[in-house]
Design a protein around this motif. Structure first.
Motif, PDB file in Angstrom:
ATOM      1  N   VAL A   1      -5.844   3.847   0.360  1.00 26.74           N
ATOM      2  CA  VAL A   1      -6.506   2.566   0.067  1.00 26.74           C
ATOM      3  C   VAL A   1      -7.175   2.569  -1.302  1.00 26.74           C
ATOM      4  O   VAL A   1      -7.541   1.504  -1.809  1.00 26.74           O
ATOM      5  CB  VAL A   1      -7.548   2.248   1.162  1.00 26.74           C
ATOM      6  N   GLN A   2      -7.315   3.735  -1.922  1.00 27.79           N
ATOM      7  CA  GLN A   2      -7.988   3.819  -3.206  1.00 27.79           C
ATOM      8  C   GLN A   2      -7.049   3.516  -4.378  1.00 27.79           C
ATOM      9  O   GLN A   2      -7.519   3.221  -5.473  1.00 27.79           O
ATOM     10  CB  GLN A   2      -8.574   5.215  -3.397  1.00 27.79           C
ATOM     11  N   TYR A   3      -5.753   3.569  -4.155  1.00 29.88           N
ATOM     12  CA  TYR A   3      -4.804   3.380  -5.246  1.00 29.88           C
ATOM     13  C   TYR A   3      -4.627   1.903  -5.577  1.00 29.88           C
ATOM     14  O   TYR A   3      -4.608   1.046  -4.682  1.00 29.88           O
ATOM     15  CB  TYR A   3      -3.442   3.975  -4.879  1.00 29.88           C
ATOM     16  N   ASP A   4      -4.471   1.621  -6.861  1.00 30.72           N
ATOM     17  CA  ASP A   4      -4.079   0.273  -7.281  1.00 30.72           C
ATOM     18  C   ASP A   4      -2.598   0.043  -7.015  1.00 30.72           C
ATOM     19  O   ASP A   4      -2.183  -1.067  -6.674  1.00 30.72           O
ATOM     20  CB  ASP A   4      -4.377   0.072  -8.776  1.00 30.72           C
ATOM     21  N   ASP A   5      -1.788   1.056  -7.199  1.00 29.07           N
ATOM     22  CA  ASP A   5      -0.371   1.024  -6.849  1.00 29.07           C
ATOM     23  C   ASP A   5       0.031   2.427  -6.438  1.00 29.07           C
ATOM     24  O   ASP A   5      -0.508   3.417  -6.938  1.00 29.07           O
ATOM     25  CB  ASP A   5       0.485   0.533  -8.022  1.00 29.07           C
ATOM     26  N   PHE A   6       0.979   2.519  -5.508  1.00 33.58           N
ATOM     27  CA  PHE A   6       1.365   3.818  -4.953  1.00 33.58           C
ATOM     28  C   PHE A   6       2.829   3.765  -4.555  1.00 33.58           C
ATOM     29  O   PHE A   6       3.293   2.781  -3.980  1.00 33.58           O
ATOM     30  CB  PHE A   6       0.502   4.163  -3.735  1.00 33.58           C
ATOM     31  N   LYS A   7       3.554   4.831  -4.885  1.00 36.70           N
ATOM     32  CA  LYS A   7       4.940   4.972  -4.427  1.00 36.70           C
ATOM     33  C   LYS A   7       5.182   6.438  -4.128  1.00 36.70           C
ATOM     34  O   LYS A   7       4.586   7.325  -4.737  1.00 36.70           O
ATOM     35  CB  LYS A   7       5.923   4.452  -5.483  1.00 36.70           C
ATOM     36  N   SER A   8       6.099   6.668  -3.192  1.00 32.27           N
ATOM     37  CA  SER A   8       6.361   8.038  -2.756  1.00 32.27           C
ATOM     38  C   SER A   8       7.815   8.187  -2.385  1.00 32.27           C
ATOM     39  O   SER A   8       8.549   7.199  -2.215  1.00 32.27           O
ATOM     40  CB  SER A   8       5.469   8.400  -1.554  1.00 32.27           C
ATOM     41  N   GLY A   9       8.243   9.463  -2.242  1.00 30.68           N
ATOM     42  CA  GLY A   9       9.590   9.755  -1.821  1.00 30.68           C
ATOM     43  C   GLY A   9       9.787   9.473  -0.345  1.00 30.68           C
ATOM     44  O   GLY A   9       8.821   9.311   0.422  1.00 30.68           O
ATOM     45  N   SER A  10      11.055   9.438   0.058  1.00 32.67           N
ATOM     46  CA  SER A  10      11.359   9.060   1.444  1.00 32.67           C
ATOM     47  C   SER A  10      10.876  10.085   2.461  1.00 32.67           C
ATOM     48  O   SER A  10      10.673   9.746   3.629  1.00 32.67           O
ATOM     49  CB  SER A  10      12.873   8.862   1.589  1.00 32.67           C
ATOM     50  N   LEU A  11      10.685  11.334   2.074  1.00 36.78           N
ATOM     51  CA  LEU A  11      10.251  12.366   3.014  1.00 36.78           C
ATOM     52  C   LEU A  11       8.768  12.717   2.882  1.00 36.78           C
ATOM     53  O   LEU A  11       8.294  13.632   3.554  1.00 36.78           O
ATOM     54  CB  LEU A  11      11.092  13.639   2.814  1.00 36.78           C
ATOM     55  N   PHE A  12       8.047  11.993   2.034  1.00 36.93           N
ATOM     56  CA  PHE A  12       6.630  12.299   1.867  1.00 36.93           C
ATOM     57  C   PHE A  12       5.817  11.654   2.983  1.00 36.93           C
ATOM     58  O   PHE A  12       6.010  10.477   3.320  1.00 36.93           O
ATOM     59  CB  PHE A  12       6.136  11.784   0.514  1.00 36.93           C
ATOM     60  N   ASP A  13       4.911  12.419   3.554  1.00 33.99           N
ATOM     61  CA  ASP A  13       4.034  11.934   4.614  1.00 33.99           C
ATOM     62  C   ASP A  13       2.731  11.426   3.991  1.00 33.99           C
ATOM     63  O   ASP A  13       1.939  12.206   3.460  1.00 33.99           O
ATOM     64  CB  ASP A  13       3.736  13.056   5.614  1.00 33.99           C
ATOM     65  N   LYS A  14       2.530  10.107   4.043  1.00 31.69           N
ATOM     66  CA  LYS A  14       1.352   9.513   3.415  1.00 31.69           C
ATOM     67  C   LYS A  14       0.054   9.895   4.122  1.00 31.69           C
ATOM     68  O   LYS A  14      -1.036   9.686   3.570  1.00 31.69           O
ATOM     69  CB  LYS A  14       1.494   7.989   3.381  1.00 31.69           C
ATOM     70  N   ASN A  15       0.168  10.444   5.316  1.00 36.67           N
ATOM     71  CA  ASN A  15      -1.037  10.861   6.044  1.00 36.67           C
ATOM     72  C   ASN A  15      -1.513  12.247   5.615  1.00 36.67           C
ATOM     73  O   ASN A  15      -2.567  12.693   6.085  1.00 36.67           O
ATOM     74  CB  ASN A  15      -0.770  10.858   7.554  1.00 36.67           C
ATOM     75  N   ASN A  16      -0.751  12.914   4.764  1.00 41.93           N
ATOM     76  CA  ASN A  16      -1.109  14.276   4.360  1.00 41.93           C
ATOM     77  C   ASN A  16      -1.470  14.348   2.885  1.00 41.93           C
ATOM     78  O   ASN A  16      -1.149  15.326   2.203  1.00 41.93           O
ATOM     79  CB  ASN A  16       0.056  15.230   4.649  1.00 41.93           C
ATOM     80  N   LEU A  17      -2.137  13.328   2.369  1.00 43.90           N
ATOM     81  CA  LEU A  17      -2.605  13.376   0.988  1.00 43.90           C
ATOM     82  C   LEU A  17      -3.670  14.462   0.843  1.00 43.90           C
ATOM     83  O   LEU A  17      -4.567  14.588   1.690  1.00 43.90           O
ATOM     84  CB  LEU A  17      -3.185  12.021   0.579  1.00 43.90           C
ATOM     85  N   ALA A  18      -3.560  15.241  -0.212  1.00 46.49           N
ATOM     86  CA  ALA A  18      -4.512  16.339  -0.430  1.00 46.49           C
ATOM     87  C   ALA A  18      -5.918  15.779  -0.650  1.00 46.49           C
ATOM     88  O   ALA A  18      -6.099  14.810  -1.398  1.00 46.49           O
ATOM     89  CB  ALA A  18      -4.083  17.172  -1.630  1.00 46.49           C
ATOM     90  N   PRO A  19      -6.917  16.372  -0.009  1.00 50.84           N
ATOM     91  CA  PRO A  19      -8.292  15.862  -0.160  1.00 50.84           C
ATOM     92  C   PRO A  19      -8.939  16.318  -1.469  1.00 50.84           C
ATOM     93  O   PRO A  19      -9.284  17.480  -1.626  1.00 50.84           O
ATOM     94  CB  PRO A  19      -9.022  16.456   1.051  1.00 50.84           C
ATOM     95  N   PHE A  20      -9.062  15.406  -2.407  1.00 56.14           N
ATOM     96  CA  PHE A  20      -9.783  15.684  -3.647  1.00 56.14           C
ATOM     97  C   PHE A  20     -10.225  14.347  -4.235  1.00 56.14           C
ATOM     98  O   PHE A  20      -9.817  13.264  -3.779  1.00 56.14           O
ATOM     99  CB  PHE A  20      -8.910  16.454  -4.651  1.00 56.14           C
ATOM    100  N   GLY A  21     -11.061  14.413  -5.224  1.00 59.38           N
ATOM    101  CA  GLY A  21     -11.538  13.202  -5.883  1.00 59.38           C
ATOM    102  C   GLY A  21     -12.175  13.545  -7.219  1.00 59.38           C
ATOM    103  O   GLY A  21     -12.364  14.719  -7.566  1.00 59.38           O
ATOM    104  N   PHE A  22     -12.497  12.504  -7.981  1.00 54.13           N
ATOM    105  CA  PHE A  22     -13.167  12.701  -9.260  1.00 54.13           C
ATOM    106  C   PHE A  22     -13.962  11.461  -9.612  1.00 54.13           C
ATOM    107  O   PHE A  22     -13.735  10.359  -9.076  1.00 54.13           O
ATOM    108  CB  PHE A  22     -12.153  13.031 -10.366  1.00 54.13           C
ATOM    109  N   LYS A  23     -14.903  11.633 -10.525  1.00 59.54           N
ATOM    110  CA  LYS A  23     -15.748  10.549 -11.008  1.00 59.54           C
ATOM    111  C   LYS A  23     -15.671  10.506 -12.529  1.00 59.54           C
ATOM    112  O   LYS A  23     -15.732  11.547 -13.187  1.00 59.54           O
ATOM    113  CB  LYS A  23     -17.197  10.778 -10.564  1.00 59.54           C
ATOM    114  N   LEU A  24     -15.517   9.296 -13.073  1.00 62.36           N
ATOM    115  CA  LEU A  24     -15.465   9.132 -14.524  1.00 62.36           C
ATOM    116  C   LEU A  24     -16.893   9.067 -15.062  1.00 62.36           C
ATOM    117  O   LEU A  24     -17.594   8.075 -14.886  1.00 62.36           O
ATOM    118  CB  LEU A  24     -14.692   7.856 -14.888  1.00 62.36           C
ATOM    119  N   ASP A  25     -17.329  10.139 -15.688  1.00 63.65           N
ATOM    120  CA  ASP A  25     -18.680  10.185 -16.239  1.00 63.65           C
ATOM    121  C   ASP A  25     -18.779   9.426 -17.563  1.00 63.65           C
ATOM    122  O   ASP A  25     -19.743   8.685 -17.792  1.00 63.65           O
ATOM    123  CB  ASP A  25     -19.111  11.647 -16.457  1.00 63.65           C
ATOM    124  N   ARG A  26     -17.787   9.614 -18.403  1.00 64.19           N
ATOM    125  CA  ARG A  26     -17.853   9.014 -19.733  1.00 64.19           C
ATOM    126  C   ARG A  26     -16.466   9.003 -20.347  1.00 64.19           C
ATOM    127  O   ARG A  26     -15.684   9.925 -20.151  1.00 64.19           O
ATOM    128  CB  ARG A  26     -18.816   9.819 -20.631  1.00 64.19           C
TER     129      ARG A  26
END
Length: 596
Positions: A249-274
């Motif tokens: 839900v965080q992506y503005d646009d998203f596409k993936s391969g036919s065998l990619f499991d969208k429920n297994n996105l790696a947990p990470f994040g970042f913040k734009l400081d400057r």
């Protein structure tokens, strides 16, 4: 001495002409198996179903067909680079279809808007894959058999080989052969004694490099396939001070391969400081970015430790098996909108998309669905205009003259009515649908608009509310990409280069040494060499080996060896006469004879 092509010794004789049965009997196994290339067969198979299947398989697994398919694959990638692709930028595809109404149906039928997933591109890809495997597997087994075997025995007449020398020595034949084995082994030849001669061979890495090159191509094809099937990538615009978490839900646009499991996105994040950007202010490179850097704080896992780093162009952030690329940046005016009753209806930074890629003039859209007029009646208003980082009224335009914030201005007009967001259909946040809205008018009936500096306030007509230009923030766009096959593709590319270098610069060759007692009781030593292809290094190497062997089997004093007759020349040709002269006038120095 003849210097003809020796790539296939059993096919071409020493005169460069087609070898006959006599030539094949002369060389025998000595000229065979210098390559793992399958032998050409001239037998025509029966044209039944099995015969046609056999013929098709042999054609498909030939090296020339593999090269043809590789060439077709390269050609097929050209429209994928020139024509907009649906999977990459559907907006550009729609724009292309609108501007090229005649070509678009043709491109659509040919699959040029989705080249890499089209039937014809997939067919070339799969055929190339099958061709390479069918070509490499038998050659690999044949090469393994050659490694386990021994060099073939010497042909009966060594004088027919392209590199040849001879001398007479007083050393015993057994001593000469033992010395020859030691010399060859010091030069890293595989040697053994067979039929009264030492047979040696060197340069197996040439065929190993050839096989490595083609195996690496298969690795690269598999890596690309895995990357397409299991890929996941999307884009995100992040305003300075905001962050991103790797969820769908965080992506503005998203596409993936036919065998990619969208429920297994790696947990990470970042913040734009400057975000920091500086530009060249003069000269032919004016407006060219000099500093283009996003300083971020990132973490891996739900409770991961925070780390600070910088993301630059071509210097992505690597986290949790994904790469975060910096794509672009722009400005987000910070505004506060109050309704007709003075209450805050909207406050925040408005990320705006540039329509001028050089000077960053941006299209601004502000939607305020929760609005009440001065009488307290619910309504909706919207603002539309542009943000100008550097406004210069002397140019007579309202477009920016430089991408930096030298003289920022926010130029807006306002509408009231239905924003069209109550129907539940998704809307583009960067576009304002004014089909069901009315533009605010001034008291004289002209359209209402205003240009604001930071700190200025726009007052809507008839006490409908205000908009204050509070400040400016910077935003940056990022691409988050997960391609599991990239590392394997890199390994395959490096291996392909190593294999290609080995197959080009290493020469596979065989050297034979024969020592026999002559009629006068003096030992006659013969040395000859045969390479897969013609090379000036083979006679030079044979000369070096002869010099090394002469230290233990020196030429007999006052020896004038009688040269053996070479192949019969064809009368009436200068080439035959020169060859006959070469074969019948051996030089006294055996090293010079090997270099001839």
């Amino acid at each position: 001495m003849s210097t003809t092509d020796t790539d296939t010794a059993t096919e071409n004789g020493p005169t460069g002409k087609a070898a006959g049965p006599a030539d094949e009997r002369e060389l025998g196994a000595a000229g065979a198996q210098l390559s793992t290339a399958p032998a050409e067969e001239i037998n025509v198979p029966s044209m039944g179903p099995i015969g046609w299947a056999r013929w098709f398989w042999r054609q498909l697994t030939s090296m020339r067909v593999a090269l043809l398919l590789l060439f077709l694959l390269s050609l097929g990638a050209i429209p994928g680079s020139l024509v907009p692709q649906t999977g990459i930028d559907p907006v550009k595809v729609d724009d292309f279809k609108q501007r090229h109404e005649t070509l678009s149906p043709i491109y659509e039928k040919l699959g040029l808007f989705h080249v890499y997933s089209s039937v014809w591109f997939s067919a070339i890809y799969i055929l190339l894959f099958v061709s390479l495997i069918g070509c490499i597997v038998p050659r690999t087994w044949q090469f393994v058999g050659q490694l386990r075997g021994r060099p073939p025995g010497a042909p009966r007449r060594l004088t027919r080989l392209p590199a040849y020398t001879t001398w007479r020595t007083e050393a015993e034949p057994e001593r000469v052969l033992e010395a020859a084995q030691r010399v060859m082994k010091r030069r890293r030849f595989r040697t053994h004694t067979v039929g009264g001669a030492v047979a040696s061979e060197k340069g197996y890495l040439r065929e190993a490099g050839n096989l490595l090159f083609h195996i690496a191509l298969i690795v690269m094809l598999v890596a690309f396939a895995v990357g397409q099937l299991y890929k996941a990538e999307g884009g995100k615009l992040v305003v300075e001070g905001d962050g991103f978490s790797n969820s769908l839900v965080q992506y503005d646009d998203f596409k993936s391969g036919s065998l990619f499991d969208k429920n297994n996105l790696a947990p990470f994040g970042f913040k734009l400081d400057r975000f920091t950007a500086t530009y060249e202010r003069s000269g032919p490179q004016k407006r060219t970015p000099r500093t283009f850097r996003a300083d971020v704080t990132y973490w891996e896992g739900a409770d991961g430790k925070e780390h600070k780093t910088s993301i630059k162009v071509n210097e992505p952030l690597e986290v949790a098996g994904s790469k975060v690329y910096l794509l672009g940046h722009g400005y987000a005016p910070v505004v506060t909108v109050r309704d007709g009753q003075g209450k805050i209806a909207y406050r925040g930074a408005v990320a705006s998309l540039p329509f001028d890629g050089v000077n960053l003039t941006e299209n601004v859209v502000i939607k305020v669905p929760d609005y009440r007029d001065k009488s307290g009646k619910k309504d909706q208003i919207g603002f539309q205009g542009q943000f100008v980082p550097t406004l210069d009224l002397s140019t007579g335009t309202m477009f920016s003259q430089f991408p930096a914030l030298d003289n920022p201005a926010l130029i807006l007009t306002a509408y009231r009515g239905s924003l069209g967001i109550d129907g539940g259909l998704p809307q583009n946040v960067y576009q304002l649908d004014t089909s069901r809205m009315k533009q605010f008018k001034k008291s004289d009936g002209t359209p209402f608009a205003d240009a604001l500096k930071v700190g200025d306030t726009m007052k809507l007509p008839n006490g409908a509310g205000t908009l204050k230009f509070e400040g400016i923030k910077t935003w940056a766009t990022f691409q988050i990409s997960h391609r599991p096959g990239n590392d394997y593709a890199l390994v395959g590319a490096v291996a392909a280069l190593i294999g290609l270098a080995a197959s080009l610069f290493i020469q596979r060759r065989r050297v034979w040494v024969r020592a026999e007692t002559g009629a006068d009781g003096v030992t006659v030593v013969e040395m000859a060499g045969l390479g897969r292809s013609e090379s000036a290094k083979l006679p030079e190497e044979l000369a070096d080996l002869a010099v090394a062997l002469q230290s233990e089997a020196p030429p007999a004093p006052d020896s004038d060896p009688e040269p053996e007759a070479g192949p019969e020349p064809e009368t009436g040709t200068a080439e035959a006469e020169a060859e006959a002269e070469t074969d019948t006038a051996q030089p006294a120095d055996p090293a010079e004879g090997a270099r001839a």
